[in-house]
Write a protein that holds these residues in place. Sequence first.
Motif, PDB file in Angstrom:
ATOM      1  N   GLU A  52       0.851  -1.195   0.000  1.00  0.00           N
ATOM      2  CA  GLU A  52       0.000   0.000   0.000  1.00  0.00           C
ATOM      3  C   GLU A  52       0.887   1.245   0.000  1.00  0.00           C
ATOM      4  OE1 GLU A  52      -2.726  -0.194   3.282  1.00  0.00           O
ATOM      5  OE2 GLU A  52      -3.403  -2.206   2.723  1.00  0.00           O
ATOM      6  N   ASP A  53       0.294   2.369  -0.315  1.00  0.00           N
ATOM      7  CA  ASP A  53       0.975   3.671  -0.305  1.00  0.00           C
ATOM      8  C   ASP A  53       2.276   3.642  -1.114  1.00  0.00           C
ATOM      9  OD1 ASP A  53       1.510   6.339   0.148  1.00  0.00           O
ATOM     10  OD2 ASP A  53       2.367   6.003   2.138  1.00  0.00           O
ATOM     11  N   ILE A  54       2.149   3.271  -2.366  1.00  0.00           N
ATOM     12  CA  ILE A  54       3.320   3.212  -3.254  1.00  0.00           C
ATOM     13  C   ILE A  54       3.973   4.591  -3.396  1.00  0.00           C
ATOM     14  CG2 ILE A  54       4.173   2.518  -5.539  1.00  0.00           C
ATOM     15  CD1 ILE A  54       3.002   0.238  -3.620  1.00  0.00           C
ATOM     16  N   PRO A  55       3.196   5.683  -3.600  1.00  0.00           N
ATOM     17  CA  PRO A  55       3.834   7.012  -3.677  1.00  0.00           C
ATOM     18  C   PRO A  55       4.656   7.331  -2.431  1.00  0.00           C
ATOM     19  CG  PRO A  55       1.563   7.153  -4.434  1.00  0.00           C
ATOM     20  CD  PRO A  55       1.736   5.778  -3.838  1.00  0.00           C
ATOM     21  N   GLY A  56       4.159   6.928  -1.243  1.00  0.00           N
ATOM     22  CA  GLY A  56       4.892   7.156   0.009  1.00  0.00           C
ATOM     23  C   GLY A  56       6.200   6.381   0.046  1.00  0.00           C
ATOM     24  N   LEU A  57       6.182   5.144  -0.463  1.00  0.00           N
ATOM     25  CA  LEU A  57       7.408   4.326  -0.510  1.00  0.00           C
ATOM     26  C   LEU A  57       8.418   4.914  -1.485  1.00  0.00           C
ATOM     27  CD1 LEU A  57       5.903   0.697  -0.475  1.00  0.00           C
ATOM     28  CD2 LEU A  57       7.025   1.890   1.411  1.00  0.00           C
ATOM     29  N   VAL A  58       7.929   5.368  -2.636  1.00  0.00           N
ATOM     30  CA  VAL A  58       8.818   5.987  -3.637  1.00  0.00           C
ATOM     31  C   VAL A  58       9.477   7.228  -3.040  1.00  0.00           C
ATOM     32  CG1 VAL A  58       8.881   7.215  -5.852  1.00  0.00           C
ATOM     33  CG2 VAL A  58       7.608   5.061  -5.656  1.00  0.00           C
ATOM     34  N   LYS A  59       8.667   8.060  -2.375  1.00  0.00           N
ATOM     35  CA  LYS A  59       9.205   9.282  -1.759  1.00  0.00           C
ATOM     36  C   LYS A  59      10.235   8.951  -0.679  1.00  0.00           C
ATOM     37  CE  LYS A  59       7.861  13.661   0.368  1.00  0.00           C
ATOM     38  NZ  LYS A  59       8.993  13.679   1.278  1.00  0.00           N
ATOM     39  N   TYR A  60       9.967   7.900   0.102  1.00  0.00           N
ATOM     40  CA  TYR A  60      10.890   7.475   1.150  1.00  0.00           C
ATOM     41  C   TYR A  60      12.269   7.134   0.553  1.00  0.00           C
ATOM     42  CZ  TYR A  60      12.852   4.705   4.982  1.00  0.00           C
ATOM     43  OH  TYR A  60      13.669   4.216   5.965  1.00  0.00           O
ATOM     44  N   ILE A  61      12.259   6.390  -0.555  1.00  0.00           N
ATOM     45  CA  ILE A  61      13.524   6.027  -1.217  1.00  0.00           C
ATOM     46  C   ILE A  61      14.204   7.282  -1.763  1.00  0.00           C
ATOM     47  CG2 ILE A  61      14.571   4.714  -3.125  1.00  0.00           C
ATOM     48  CD1 ILE A  61      11.989   2.845  -2.821  1.00  0.00           C
ATOM     49  N   GLN A  62      13.421   8.158  -2.403  1.00  0.00           N
ATOM     50  CA  GLN A  62      13.984   9.394  -2.965  1.00  0.00           C
ATOM     51  C   GLN A  62      14.570  10.273  -1.867  1.00  0.00           C
ATOM     52  OE1 GLN A  62      10.443  10.661  -5.052  1.00  0.00           O
ATOM     53  NE2 GLN A  62      11.304  10.054  -7.033  1.00  0.00           N
ATOM     54  N   ASP A  63      13.852  10.393  -0.755  1.00  0.00           N
ATOM     55  CA  ASP A  63      14.338  11.202   0.373  1.00  0.00           C
ATOM     56  C   ASP A  63      15.684  10.697   0.879  1.00  0.00           C
ATOM     57  OD1 ASP A  63      12.105  12.833   0.316  1.00  0.00           O
ATOM     58  OD2 ASP A  63      11.111  11.878   2.026  1.00  0.00           O
ATOM     59  N   HIS A  64      15.857   9.369   0.885  1.00  0.00           N
ATOM     60  CA  HIS A  64      17.082   8.779   1.415  1.00  0.00           C
ATOM     61  C   HIS A  64      18.194   8.640   0.376  1.00  0.00           C
ATOM     62  CE1 HIS A  64      14.362   7.878   4.742  1.00  0.00           C
ATOM     63  NE2 HIS A  64      15.466   7.820   5.484  1.00  0.00           N
ATOM     64  N   THR A  65      17.930   9.084  -0.838  1.00  0.00           N
ATOM     65  CA  THR A  65      18.976   9.043  -1.881  1.00  0.00           C
ATOM     66  C   THR A  65      19.112  10.416  -2.552  1.00  0.00           C
ATOM     67  OG1 THR A  65      17.371   8.210  -3.509  1.00  0.00           O
ATOM     68  CG2 THR A  65      18.698   6.566  -2.345  1.00  0.00           C
ATOM     69  N   ASN A  66      18.608  11.441  -1.868  1.00  0.00           N
ATOM     70  CA  ASN A  66      18.710  12.838  -2.339  1.00  0.00           C
ATOM     71  C   ASN A  66      18.162  13.047  -3.748  1.00  0.00           C
ATOM     72  OD1 ASN A  66      19.948  13.757   0.061  1.00  0.00           O
ATOM     73  ND2 ASN A  66      21.887  12.892  -0.643  1.00  0.00           N
ATOM     74  N   TYR A  67      17.145  12.282  -4.113  1.00  0.00           N
ATOM     75  CA  TYR A  67      16.454  12.442  -5.408  1.00  0.00           C
ATOM     76  C   TYR A  67      17.405  12.334  -6.603  1.00  0.00           C
ATOM     77  CZ  TYR A  67      12.286  13.680  -2.799  1.00  0.00           C
ATOM     78  OH  TYR A  67      11.200  13.636  -1.960  1.00  0.00           O
ATOM     79  N   ARG A  68      18.473  11.563  -6.470  1.00  0.00           N
ATOM     80  CA  ARG A  68      19.479  11.454  -7.536  1.00  0.00           C
ATOM     81  C   ARG A  68      19.212  10.310  -8.505  1.00  0.00           C
ATOM     82  NH1 ARG A  68      24.221  12.512  -3.522  1.00  0.00           N
ATOM     83  NH2 ARG A  68      24.388  14.766  -3.683  1.00  0.00           N
TER      84      ARG A  68
END
Length: 196
Positions: free
Chosen positions: A143-159
């Motif tokens: 569930e909450d796929i957008p939240g999981l994607v954002k979590y990964i992006q937040d922890h990798t500086n959106y690179r």
Amino acid sequence: MFSFHDKEFEQAYDQEVNEINAQLDKEIVFAMIGDVNAGKSSTINMLMGDEVAKVGAQPGETSLIEKYAYTDKIIFADTPGLDDINQINSAETMKFYKEADVILFFLNAAGTVFSEGERKTFEEVRKINRNIIFVLNKIDAAEDIPGLVKYIQDHTNYRYKVTPISSKTGENMEMLRGAILDILKEKKKISFSLNT
């Protein structure tokens, strides 16, 4: 089941990949890296359009590095899980990523996404190879796929691109193919500039 739109996309994708393949001067190896049962083998089967990689319910089905030629110069490499009970299998994967041109870093949307162990591995991989696409697999069981994607992006500086897919249902496979195509286009440009 493919819809008409999917078939059109497949044809356009295949045509573009073949054009890029013809212009590459060397093989491009995409290494599938991630924990046991992250869906690496089943994603290869989806990308190849055939059951080429062995898939099983038991963890550690992949125990060797297996290469599958999509074209003569575009190769998908299946690797053993990073958290394999058999440490030798995981060690093989950690040696191999240095040889790969692009890393498809698998995370399990139905598990602990971007765990401490996965972060450590990512940091190690990133030092040697910055061509990384995160593949957030098993979105059909989360569930909450957008939240999981954002979590990964937040922890990798959106690179890095994060591509949420389901290798079980085929959901978002066009998105993953698009991310792969973007990297191939970049590699083609580099290849072209080196040869001119």
